[in-house]
Design a protein around this motif. Structure first.
Motif, PDB file in Angstrom:
ATOM      1  N   LEU A 161       0.168  -0.601   0.120  1.00 52.42           N
ATOM      2  CA  LEU A 161      -0.527  -0.157  -0.148  1.00 52.42           C
ATOM      3  C   LEU A 161       1.041   1.570   0.141  1.00 52.42           C
ATOM      4  CD1 LEU A 161      -2.736  -1.410   2.531  1.00 52.42           C
ATOM      5  CD2 LEU A 161      -2.442  -1.765   0.141  1.00 52.42           C
ATOM      6  N   SER A 162       0.537   2.182  -0.345  1.00 52.15           N
ATOM      7  CA  SER A 162       1.418   3.573  -1.002  1.00 52.15           C
ATOM      8  C   SER A 162       1.770   4.124   0.571  1.00 52.15           C
ATOM      9  CB  SER A 162       0.331   4.914  -1.233  1.00 52.15           C
ATOM     10  OG  SER A 162       0.914   5.528  -0.976  1.00 52.15           O
ATOM     11  N   PRO A 163       2.493   4.020   0.750  1.00 50.01           N
ATOM     12  CA  PRO A 163       3.692   4.815   2.383  1.00 50.01           C
ATOM     13  C   PRO A 163       3.128   6.184   2.601  1.00 50.01           C
ATOM     14  CG  PRO A 163       5.206   3.055   0.832  1.00 50.01           C
ATOM     15  CD  PRO A 163       4.219   3.511   0.151  1.00 50.01           C
ATOM     16  N   LYS A 164       2.918   7.037   1.087  1.00 48.90           N
ATOM     17  CA  LYS A 164       2.401   7.981   1.579  1.00 48.90           C
ATOM     18  C   LYS A 164       0.824   8.115   2.344  1.00 48.90           C
ATOM     19  CE  LYS A 164       1.377  12.900  -1.104  1.00 48.90           C
ATOM     20  NZ  LYS A 164       1.435  13.693  -1.500  1.00 48.90           N
ATOM     21  N   GLU A 165      -0.249   7.123   1.701  1.00 48.26           N
ATOM     22  CA  GLU A 165      -1.555   6.932   2.305  1.00 48.26           C
ATOM     23  C   GLU A 165      -1.205   6.617   3.363  1.00 48.26           C
ATOM     24  OE1 GLU A 165      -4.054   8.987   0.730  1.00 48.26           O
ATOM     25  OE2 GLU A 165      -2.185   9.395  -1.326  1.00 48.26           O
ATOM     26  N   THR A 166      -0.413   6.185   3.384  1.00 45.67           N
ATOM     27  CA  THR A 166      -0.744   5.126   5.338  1.00 45.67           C
ATOM     28  C   THR A 166       0.479   5.486   5.957  1.00 45.67           C
ATOM     29  OG1 THR A 166       0.894   3.722   4.463  1.00 45.67           O
ATOM     30  CG2 THR A 166      -1.402   2.508   4.241  1.00 45.67           C
ATOM     31  N   ALA A 167       0.940   6.827   6.026  1.00 46.26           N
ATOM     32  CA  ALA A 167       1.640   6.802   7.478  1.00 46.26           C
ATOM     33  C   ALA A 167       0.825   7.955   8.013  1.00 46.26           C
ATOM     34  CB  ALA A 167       2.288   8.621   6.093  1.00 46.26           C
ATOM     35  N   VAL A 168       1.137   7.508   9.380  1.00 45.11           N
ATOM     36  CA  VAL A 168       0.209   8.702  10.689  1.00 45.11           C
ATOM     37  C   VAL A 168       0.985   9.855  10.736  1.00 45.11           C
ATOM     38  CG1 VAL A 168      -0.386   6.129  10.912  1.00 45.11           C
ATOM     39  CG2 VAL A 168       0.917   6.976  11.926  1.00 45.11           C
ATOM     40  N   THR A 169      -0.299  10.269  11.345  1.00 45.89           N
ATOM     41  CA  THR A 169      -0.186  11.299  12.365  1.00 45.89           C
ATOM     42  C   THR A 169       0.737  11.605  13.546  1.00 45.89           C
ATOM     43  OG1 THR A 169      -1.617  13.064  10.998  1.00 45.89           O
ATOM     44  CG2 THR A 169      -0.316  13.815  13.079  1.00 45.89           C
ATOM     45  N   PRO A 170       1.612  12.010  13.745  1.00 48.60           N
ATOM     46  CA  PRO A 170       3.433  11.832  15.194  1.00 48.60           C
ATOM     47  C   PRO A 170       2.240  12.312  15.871  1.00 48.60           C
ATOM     48  CG  PRO A 170       3.614  13.202  13.781  1.00 48.60           C
ATOM     49  CD  PRO A 170       2.433  12.827  12.450  1.00 48.60           C
ATOM     50  N   ALA A 171       2.516  11.437  17.117  1.00 46.34           N
ATOM     51  CA  ALA A 171       1.666  12.371  18.355  1.00 46.34           C
ATOM     52  C   ALA A 171       2.813  13.221  19.459  1.00 46.34           C
ATOM     53  CB  ALA A 171       1.364  10.808  19.843  1.00 46.34           C
ATOM     54  N   VAL A 172       2.675  13.883  20.130  1.00 49.86           N
ATOM     55  CA  VAL A 172       3.643  14.756  20.577  1.00 49.86           C
ATOM     56  C   VAL A 172       3.003  14.172  21.975  1.00 49.86           C
ATOM     57  CG1 VAL A 172       3.460  16.701  18.994  1.00 49.86           C
ATOM     58  CG2 VAL A 172       1.381  16.811  20.388  1.00 49.86           C
ATOM     59  N   ARG A 173       4.153  15.554  22.920  1.00 49.83           N
ATOM     60  CA  ARG A 173       3.730  15.291  24.653  1.00 49.83           C
ATOM     61  C   ARG A 173       3.090  16.416  24.978  1.00 49.83           C
ATOM     62  NH1 ARG A 173       9.892  15.343  24.737  1.00 49.83           N
ATOM     63  NH2 ARG A 173       9.912  16.084  26.439  1.00 49.83           N
ATOM     64  N   ASP A 174       2.941  16.269  26.127  1.00 48.32           N
ATOM     65  CA  ASP A 174       1.445  17.562  26.536  1.00 48.32           C
ATOM     66  C   ASP A 174       2.057  18.915  26.632  1.00 48.32           C
ATOM     67  OD1 ASP A 174      -0.082  15.661  27.879  1.00 48.32           O
ATOM     68  OD2 ASP A 174       0.735  15.411  29.656  1.00 48.32           O
ATOM     69  N   ASN A 175       3.288  18.937  26.361  1.00 52.19           N
ATOM     70  CA  ASN A 175       4.671  20.651  25.948  1.00 52.19           C
ATOM     71  C   ASN A 175       4.176  20.374  24.420  1.00 52.19           C
ATOM     72  OD1 ASN A 175       6.103  19.097  24.849  1.00 52.19           O
ATOM     73  ND2 ASN A 175       7.883  19.563  26.465  1.00 52.19           N
ATOM     74  N   LYS A 176       3.507  20.151  23.345  1.00 54.00           N
ATOM     75  CA  LYS A 176       3.833  19.714  22.273  1.00 54.00           C
ATOM     76  C   LYS A 176       4.844  19.786  21.443  1.00 54.00           C
ATOM     77  CE  LYS A 176      -0.720  20.993  22.822  1.00 54.00           C
ATOM     78  NZ  LYS A 176      -1.763  20.257  22.878  1.00 54.00           N
ATOM     79  N   GLU A 177       6.143  19.113  22.015  1.00 49.65           N
ATOM     80  CA  GLU A 177       6.945  19.175  22.185  1.00 49.65           C
ATOM     81  C   GLU A 177       6.620  18.187  21.016  1.00 49.65           C
ATOM     82  OE1 GLU A 177      10.056  19.560  23.829  1.00 49.65           O
ATOM     83  OE2 GLU A 177       9.487  21.380  24.818  1.00 49.65           O
ATOM     84  N   ASP A 178       7.468  17.137  20.090  1.00 48.40           N
ATOM     85  CA  ASP A 178       7.517  15.968  19.919  1.00 48.40           C
ATOM     86  C   ASP A 178       8.479  14.669  20.441  1.00 48.40           C
ATOM     87  OD1 ASP A 178       6.441  16.899  17.198  1.00 48.40           O
ATOM     88  OD2 ASP A 178       8.609  17.469  17.186  1.00 48.40           O
ATOM     89  N   PHE A 179       7.577  13.851  20.455  1.00 44.68           N
ATOM     90  CA  PHE A 179       8.770  12.897  21.393  1.00 44.68           C
ATOM     91  C   PHE A 179      10.090  11.659  20.889  1.00 44.68           C
ATOM     92  CE2 PHE A 179       4.371  11.671  22.501  1.00 44.68           C
ATOM     93  CZ  PHE A 179       4.416  11.486  24.362  1.00 44.68           C
ATOM     94  N   SER A 180      10.421  11.752  21.565  1.00 46.08           N
ATOM     95  CA  SER A 180      12.231  11.709  21.261  1.00 46.08           C
ATOM     96  C   SER A 180      12.489  10.437  21.907  1.00 46.08           C
ATOM     97  CB  SER A 180      12.524  13.531  21.140  1.00 46.08           C
ATOM     98  OG  SER A 180      14.239  12.844  20.874  1.00 46.08           O
ATOM     99  N   ALA A 181      13.168   9.862  21.534  1.00 45.84           N
ATOM    100  CA  ALA A 181      13.999   8.554  22.261  1.00 45.84           C
ATOM    101  C   ALA A 181      15.140   9.667  22.656  1.00 45.84           C
ATOM    102  CB  ALA A 181      15.106   7.647  21.489  1.00 45.84           C
ATOM    103  N   THR A 182      15.871  10.113  22.054  1.00 47.04           N
ATOM    104  CA  THR A 182      16.989  11.210  22.315  1.00 47.04           C
ATOM    105  C   THR A 182      16.719  11.672  24.070  1.00 47.04           C
ATOM    106  OG1 THR A 182      17.757  11.625  20.198  1.00 47.04           O
ATOM    107  CG2 THR A 182      19.346  12.777  21.870  1.00 47.04           C
ATOM    108  N   ASP A 183      15.879  12.721  24.039  1.00 53.13           N
ATOM    109  CA  ASP A 183      15.359  13.217  25.424  1.00 53.13           C
ATOM    110  C   ASP A 183      15.033  12.296  26.686  1.00 53.13           C
ATOM    111  OD1 ASP A 183      15.220  15.870  23.847  1.00 53.13           O
ATOM    112  OD2 ASP A 183      13.621  15.829  23.220  1.00 53.13           O
ATOM    113  N   ALA A 184      14.097  11.175  26.032  1.00 53.41           N
ATOM    114  CA  ALA A 184      14.166  10.008  26.797  1.00 53.41           C
ATOM    115  C   ALA A 184      15.082   9.195  27.053  1.00 53.41           C
ATOM    116  CB  ALA A 184      13.014   8.870  26.233  1.00 53.41           C
ATOM    117  N   ARG A 185      16.902  10.316  26.522  1.00 56.17           N
ATOM    118  CA  ARG A 185      17.999   8.442  27.131  1.00 56.17           C
ATOM    119  C   ARG A 185      18.961   9.893  27.888  1.00 56.17           C
ATOM    120  NH1 ARG A 185      17.562   7.278  21.538  1.00 56.17           N
ATOM    121  NH2 ARG A 185      19.738   8.867  21.017  1.00 56.17           N
TER     122      ARG A 185
END
Length: 223
Positions: A161-185
């Motif tokens: 299936l088309s990757p463009k059509e099936t791409a999902v909207t990323p969730a954000v944290r309560d402060n509206k910043e992106d989730f980041s594995a770097t920040d979690a580490r």
């Protein structure tokens, strides 16, 4: 005539799976990554794909270079899988709908291509989703573009299936910043509360999985 009709009806029933979909009509989403560590942003992606697909496979790759450290400790694929299983259980996302697999491949892309290719275990006839988001990198390139040209690696008989059509909207944290594995580490390394990445009261659980003995309270006393 009725016997013929009954035979045809029985044959049609045999060609349907338990969900009423024709055999081979299933949709499987593959969500690959190193996940060092997995966090609630990743879980939200899986949740979105669980609504599109009959099955979601989280594919954890095994990087050769341990360049994502917490202090001097690398995060292993086995630890990532253990954290994944905890997060998925907390979110009510479990087998057989969602499962986590380890790949011996060093990169998420190569892990996915091996899974969906000739040597992979996917059956011809399925509809395939390759996990990605609409998030853009610093160059303005959306994440789903990583799969441009992926059709060359797909086993014959699998419908990508088309990757463009099936791409999902990323969730954000309560402060509206992106989730980041770097920040979690960074939070884990500094001994800070990282529940925003893993869920309420889960920081200590994650630290334990990663092999950190000192609790947040002990670290704050030492500091």
């Amino acid at each position: 005539m009725s016997d013929l009709y009954n035979s045809i009806e029985e044959l049609m029933l045999e060609l349907e799976d338990e969900d009423g979909d024709p055999v081979g009509g299933r949709t499987i989403a593959i969500v690959p990554g190193a996940f060092k560590p997995p966090h609630l942003g990743h879980v939200d992606m899986v949740r979105q794909y669980s609504k599109m697909a009959d099955e979601v496979v989280v594919l954890v790759s095994s990087p050769l270079n341990n360049n994502r450290l917490i202090g001097d400790k690398p995060i292993t694929a086995e630890q990532s899988i253990e954290i994944w299983n905890m997060l998925l259980s907390d979110a009510g996302l479990s087998k057989p709908k969602v499962r986590v697999e380890k790949s011996s491949e060093p990169s998420p892309i190569s892990a996915a291509y091996k899974k969906i290719g000739e040597e992979g275990d996917l059956e011809p006839g399925i509809n395939l989703i390759l996990g990605a988001s609409t998030k853009k990198d610093k160059r303005g390139r959306p994440d789903w573009q990583r799969w441009l040209g992926a059709e060359k690696y797909v086993k014959p008989g699998i419908n990508l299936l088309s990757p463009k059509e099936t791409a999902v909207t990323p969730a954000v944290r309560d402060n509206k910043e992106d989730f980041s594995a770097t920040d979690a580490r960074e939070k884990l390394e500094q001994g800070e509360n990282a529940d925003e990445f893993f869920g309420a009261d889960k920081t200590e659980v994650v630290r334990s999985i990663l092999g950190f003995d000192a609790s947040l309270e002990e670290m704050s006393v030492v500091a």
